[in-house]
Write an enzyme that holds these catalytic residues in place. Structure first.
Site, mmCIF file in Angstrom:
data_model
loop_
_atom_site.group_PDB
_atom_site.id
_atom_site.type_symbol
_atom_site.label_atom_id
_atom_site.label_comp_id
_atom_site.label_asym_id
_atom_site.label_seq_id
_atom_site.Cartn_x
_atom_site.Cartn_y
_atom_site.Cartn_z
ATOM 1 N N GLY A 23 24.172 41.557 72.331
ATOM 2 C CA GLY A 23 22.838 41.032 72.664
ATOM 3 C C GLY A 23 22.752 40.769 74.166
ATOM 4 N N GLY A 26 19.453 40.520 75.969
ATOM 5 C CA GLY A 26 18.497 39.587 75.370
ATOM 6 C C GLY A 26 18.271 38.330 76.189
ATOM 7 N N ASP A 27 17.454 37.474 75.626
ATOM 8 C CA ASP A 27 16.980 36.270 76.318
ATOM 9 C C ASP A 27 18.087 35.224 76.523
ATOM 10 O OD1 ASP A 27 14.595 34.742 77.221
ATOM 11 O OD2 ASP A 27 15.252 33.393 75.610
ATOM 12 N N LYS A 30 20.455 36.152 79.333
ATOM 13 C CA LYS A 30 19.837 36.046 80.658
ATOM 14 C C LYS A 30 19.600 34.582 81.044
ATOM 15 C CE LYS A 30 15.418 37.101 80.646
ATOM 16 N NZ LYS A 30 14.175 37.872 80.558
ATOM 17 N N ARG A 57 21.554 47.637 72.542
ATOM 18 C CA ARG A 57 20.987 48.984 72.409
ATOM 19 C C ARG A 57 20.159 49.385 73.637
ATOM 20 N NH1 ARG A 57 16.923 47.880 67.404
ATOM 21 N NH2 ARG A 57 15.616 46.293 68.354
ATOM 22 N N ASP A 101 24.291 50.713 69.134
ATOM 23 C CA ASP A 101 23.615 49.974 68.061
ATOM 24 C C ASP A 101 24.648 49.120 67.316
ATOM 25 O OD1 ASP A 101 20.773 50.553 66.348
ATOM 26 O OD2 ASP A 101 22.410 49.484 65.335
ATOM 27 N N ASP A 194 26.883 24.786 68.444
ATOM 28 C CA ASP A 194 25.799 23.808 68.366
ATOM 29 C C ASP A 194 25.668 23.237 69.766
ATOM 30 O OD1 ASP A 194 24.275 21.448 68.224
ATOM 31 O OD2 ASP A 194 24.639 21.317 66.081
ATOM 32 N N HIS A 195 24.646 23.692 70.502
ATOM 33 C CA HIS A 195 24.641 23.377 71.935
ATOM 34 C C HIS A 195 24.483 21.875 72.206
ATOM 35 C CE1 HIS A 195 20.217 23.462 71.632
ATOM 36 N NE2 HIS A 195 20.212 22.763 72.743
ATOM 37 N N ASP A 252 15.447 23.713 61.694
ATOM 38 C CA ASP A 252 15.760 24.024 63.098
ATOM 39 C C ASP A 252 16.652 22.952 63.723
ATOM 40 O OD1 ASP A 252 15.489 25.567 65.462
ATOM 41 O OD2 ASP A 252 13.873 24.264 66.196
ATOM 42 N N HIS A 257 21.871 19.888 64.876
ATOM 43 C CA HIS A 257 21.894 18.982 66.031
ATOM 44 C C HIS A 257 21.852 17.507 65.627
ATOM 45 C CE1 HIS A 257 21.286 22.670 68.035
ATOM 46 N NE2 HIS A 257 19.970 22.699 68.001
HETATM 47 N N1 LIG Z 1 16.950 32.519 73.619
HETATM 48 C C1 LIG Z 1 17.328 31.246 73.589
HETATM 49 O O1 LIG Z 1 16.947 30.400 74.421
HETATM 50 C C2 LIG Z 1 18.246 30.773 72.530
HETATM 51 C C3 LIG Z 1 18.727 31.645 71.563
HETATM 52 N N2 LIG Z 1 19.600 31.208 70.618
HETATM 53 C C4 LIG Z 1 20.130 32.125 69.611
HETATM 54 O O2 LIG Z 1 20.745 33.243 70.273
HETATM 55 C C5 LIG Z 1 20.590 34.418 69.509
HETATM 56 C C6 LIG Z 1 19.952 35.507 70.368
HETATM 57 O O3 LIG Z 1 18.659 35.076 70.759
HETATM 58 P P1 LIG Z 1 17.831 35.826 71.898
HETATM 59 O O4 LIG Z 1 18.696 36.172 73.061
HETATM 60 O O5 LIG Z 1 16.641 34.986 72.131
HETATM 61 O O6 LIG Z 1 17.411 37.178 71.150
HETATM 62 P P2 LIG Z 1 16.876 38.527 71.808
HETATM 63 O O7 LIG Z 1 16.108 39.236 70.774
HETATM 64 O O8 LIG Z 1 16.225 38.233 73.117
HETATM 65 O O9 LIG Z 1 18.218 39.345 72.131
HETATM 66 C C7 LIG Z 1 18.889 40.154 71.217
HETATM 67 C C8 LIG Z 1 19.262 41.467 71.879
HETATM 68 O O10 LIG Z 1 19.872 42.280 70.868
HETATM 69 C C9 LIG Z 1 19.286 43.574 70.932
HETATM 70 N N3 LIG Z 1 19.338 44.231 69.628
HETATM 71 C C10 LIG Z 1 18.537 43.992 68.546
HETATM 72 N N4 LIG Z 1 18.890 44.805 67.529
HETATM 73 C C11 LIG Z 1 19.927 45.569 67.973
HETATM 74 C C12 LIG Z 1 20.726 46.559 67.378
HETATM 75 N N5 LIG Z 1 20.543 46.974 66.113
HETATM 76 N N6 LIG Z 1 21.704 47.112 68.121
HETATM 77 C C13 LIG Z 1 21.911 46.730 69.400
HETATM 78 N N7 LIG Z 1 21.175 45.803 70.025
HETATM 79 C C14 LIG Z 1 20.198 45.210 69.311
HETATM 80 C C15 LIG Z 1 17.861 43.303 71.334
HETATM 81 O O11 LIG Z 1 17.261 44.477 71.800
HETATM 82 P P3 LIG Z 1 15.645 44.667 71.575
HETATM 83 O O12 LIG Z 1 15.016 43.768 72.586
HETATM 84 O O13 LIG Z 1 15.444 46.103 71.816
HETATM 85 O O14 LIG Z 1 15.345 44.254 70.164
HETATM 86 C C16 LIG Z 1 18.060 42.249 72.409
HETATM 87 O O15 LIG Z 1 18.378 42.828 73.647
HETATM 88 C C17 LIG Z 1 19.767 34.019 68.283
HETATM 89 O O16 LIG Z 1 20.642 33.721 67.229
HETATM 90 C C18 LIG Z 1 19.056 32.746 68.738
HETATM 91 O O17 LIG Z 1 18.735 31.904 67.639
HETATM 92 C C19 LIG Z 1 20.072 29.916 70.629
HETATM 93 C C20 LIG Z 1 19.642 29.008 71.557
HETATM 94 C C21 LIG Z 1 18.675 29.346 72.569
HETATM 95 O O1 LIG Z 2 18.297 24.654 68.960
HETATM 96 C C1 LIG Z 2 17.213 24.236 69.335
HETATM 97 O O2 LIG Z 2 17.202 23.254 70.251
HETATM 98 C C2 LIG Z 2 16.066 23.102 71.103
HETATM 99 C C3 LIG Z 2 16.206 21.720 71.738
HETATM 100 O O3 LIG Z 2 17.347 21.718 72.547
HETATM 101 P P1 LIG Z 2 17.345 20.929 73.938
HETATM 102 O O4 LIG Z 2 18.721 21.110 74.442
HETATM 103 O O5 LIG Z 2 16.283 21.580 74.780
HETATM 104 O O6 LIG Z 2 17.008 19.525 73.609
HETATM 105 C C4 LIG Z 2 14.772 23.233 70.344
HETATM 106 O O7 LIG Z 2 13.691 23.286 71.268
HETATM 107 C C5 LIG Z 2 14.773 24.506 69.539
HETATM 108 O O8 LIG Z 2 13.589 24.563 68.747
HETATM 109 C C6 LIG Z 2 15.977 24.576 68.650
HETATM 110 O O9 LIG Z 2 16.036 25.873 68.058
#
Ligand SMILES: NC(=O)C1=CN([C@@H]2O[C@H](COP(=O)(O)OP(=O)(O)OC[C@H]3O[C@@H](n4cnc5c(N)ncnc54)[C@H](OP(=O)(O)O)[C@@H]3O)[C@@H](O)[C@H]2O)C=CC1
Ligand SMILES: O=C1O[C@H](COP(=O)(O)O)[C@@H](O)[C@H](O)[C@H]1O
Length: 512
Positions: A23, A26-27, A30, A57, A101, A194-195, A252, A257
């Site tokens: 990932g 992904g978000d 980053k 991917r 993938d 668990d952050h 959630d 938490h």
């Molecule tokens: N974002 C956040 O702030 C937080 C996220 N989390 C957890 O972290 C995890 C990831 O979240 P997040 O980063 O937001 O998710 P994203 O969807 O942003 O990132 C996932 C990445 O995986 C890629 N991907 C999806 N399917 C496939 C596949 N079959 N093969 C290869 N790559 C693939 C996606 O590509 P594509 O974009 O093309 O689908 C994307 O780049 C989740 O479990 C979320 O609950 C926890 C705390 C905070």
């Molecule tokens: O895991 C999660 O936590 C955040 C809250 O975390 P914090 O460190 O910003 O207090 C919450 O916003 C989110 O919905 C939940 O998935």
């Protein structure tokens, strides 16, 4: 590779290792992982042979992935300090990328080759696989890693993986996920994130309780009247409507938490700081949370959903008009509940929990309300109403601990007033810039799982929440509207009022 800049660290560098991030485009990677890794590099606690390999991917080669990350880190800053180019160059020169993938075995073969090449270059075979992916991939990725023989540990080489949240959606799914992970790896290879446990003040609860002589003797039903745990957020669901509307505040925040906060406060002293000693005590107390009978949920649980309002001066839409949320949604964005802990220490002491989005203020805290002193001396004096002592652990923002007690107002007549003794972290300690993930990543690289959830911790949390989910499904716990920018639904106040208590106000000043 770029030479390590000289930076002072208060911990030894973590062992050399390849951190493989699934990932990687992904978000989470980053916004949180890369800034945290940068902060760790800045602290000087990453080994010279530390390597990052991104897997996703999204098409990239090493160079374009490095560029993508540089843009991202510029965008988010290195979370509160200006980017030190030397440190960033050090880190970026250790980053590679595998396009693939997650469902395809070839991805894992390419990764294997990449890891073998690294081992040839550095002599190190350690690896941590970080699953920064949507939860449906947690088990499949672990199984592919197992099938590709990437989880087999050598005599001098560890293989671990980090699983993000949410871990299951109820007890059955959490058990099923644990079973699949444990079929390919040992418990000590699995780091369930668990952050909240990375937050300094949460870790400080153990120092407060077990590093001081004065608190533990009064930390029980003999002296504690009730406990309030609050995790209030000002943000709404933002862009996460699809995930959130299927999840809600209970799933959630509570089994993970909030129960981790509760466990820190309520667990018995472990006999050492050994990871399993701590996690065993946590499991015991979470297992002791009384499971509600179906009918009890209606009186012990309050669900709320935000309506249009204003938070911190900005308009907020009705939850049901947020992107990707059903216009008929009954999902809760707020939950308050009363928990009872069936053990010797806490018998009869209610633990009230509340958490929600789009509230008046951002505040996460644990408030221990002590029993009132006997009022004998002041019983006939209206100026001397006795209030309970309250110890508040301020988790965020403005981390610290305060104690409320009664003092005499200066003057000839005896009058009592409540005053606060206040410790703020910022007044005593200089803290390094942090996203909250640094400690957890460092601990995982170093092989310390204390701050990660063991399988039984997770399952205990879901076991306490499952009866509430069932009551909600059966339509027995209504959802009440509350205005965005308020303190939540008034029924949450009723929940405490029916026991003769009041929440600490969400909006209150903390005097300096
Ligand atoms: N974002 C956040 O702030 C937080 C996220 N989390 C957890 O972290 C995890 C990831 O979240 P997040 O980063 O937001 O998710 P994203 O969807 O942003 O990132 C996932 C990445 O995986 C890629 N991907 C999806 N399917 C496939 C596949 N079959 N093969 C290869 N790559 C693939 C996606 O590509 P594509 O974009 O093309 O689908 C994307 O780049 C989740 O479990 C979320 O609950 C926890 C705390 C905070
Ligand atoms: O895991 C999660 O936590 C955040 C809250 O975390 P914090 O460190 O910003 O207090 C919450 O916003 C989110 O919905 C939940 O998935």
């Amino acid at each position: 590779m770029v030479e390590a800049p000289v930076i002072q660290a208060d911990a030894p560098p973590a062992p050399p290792c390849a951190l493989v991030i699934f990932g990687a485009s992904g978000d989470l990677t980053k916004r949180l992982l890369m800034p945290s890794l940068y902060n760790l590099a800045h602290e000087g606690v990453l080994d010279a042979n530390f390597t990052i390999i991104g897997v996703d991917r999204v098409e990239h080669d090493d160079a374009s992935f490095r560029e993508h990350l540089t843009d991202a880190v510029e965008e988010f800053g290195a979370k509160s300090h200006p980017l030190d180019r030397e440190v960033w160059q050090w880190l970026i020169s250790r980053i590679g990328y595998v396009t693939g993938d997650f469902d395809s075995p070839e991805t894992y073969e390419r990764l294997k080759t990449r890891l073998a090449d690294r081992q040839g270059e550095t002599g190190d075979a350690n690896a941590v696989f970080y699953m920064a992916v949507t939860p449906r991939f947690f088990a499949p990725i672990a199984e592919h890693l197992g099938a590709a023989d990437l989880l087999t540990e050598g005599e001098n080489a560890f293989r671990r993986f980090v699983v993000e949240k949410p871990f299951g959606t109820d007890l059955a799914s959490a058990k099923a996920l644990n079973a699949r992970l444990l079929a390919v790896a040992d418990e000590n290879q699995i780091y369930r994130m668990d952050h909240f446990l990375g937050k300094e003040t949460v870790q400080n609860v153990m120092a407060l309780r077990f590093g001081n002589g004065m608190f533990e003797p009064i930390w029980s039903r003999g002296y504690v009247d009730h406990v309030q745990i609050t995790a209030a957020e000002t943000v709404g669901v933002e862009q996460r409507g699809r995930f959130y509307d299927a999840t809600g505040a209970l799933r959630d925040m509570v089994p993970n938490h909030i129960f981790q906060l509760l466990a820190m406060v309520a667990m018995e002293p472990p006999n050492s700081f050994d990871a399993d000693a701590v996690r065993t005590e946590k499991s015991k107390v979470i297992q002791a949370i009384r499971q509600m009978r179906l009918g009890e949920a209606a009186t012990h649980v309050v669900r709320g959903q935000y309506r249009a309002g204003e938070v911190l001066g900005k308009p907020v839409a009705d939850y049901r008009e947020e992107p990707d949320v059903s216009p008929e949604s009954h999902t809760e964005t707020f939950i308050a509940m009363k928990c009872l802990i069936d053990n010797w220490r806490w018998n009869g002491v209610p633990f009230y929990i509340r958490t929600g989005k789009a509230l008046a203020t951002r505040r996460t805290e644990i408030a221990i309300h002590f029993k009132k002193a006997p009022g004998v001396l002041f019983r006939n004096d209206p100026d001397c109403e006795l209030a309970p002592n309250v110890l508040v652990i301020h988790v965020q923002p403005d981390e610290g601990i305060s104690l409320r007690f009664a003092a005499k107002v200066p003057g000839r007549k005896v009058r009592l007033s409540e005053v606060d003794m206040d410790f703020r972290y910022a007044d005593y300690f200089q803290s390094a810039p942090s996203t909250g993930y640094e400690t957890l990543i460092y601990d995982c690289l170093s092989g310390d799982p204390t701050l990660f959830q063991r399988a039984d911790n997770i399952e205990a949390g879901w076991a306490a929440v499952d009866p509430i989910l069932k009551a909600v499904e059966a339509g027995m716990v209504d959802v009440h509207g509350y205005a965005a920018g308020s303190s939540g639904p008034t029924m949450a106040d009723v929940l405490l009022a029916q026991d003769g208590f009041q929440w600490l106000p969400l909006e209150r000043d903390r005097p300096r």
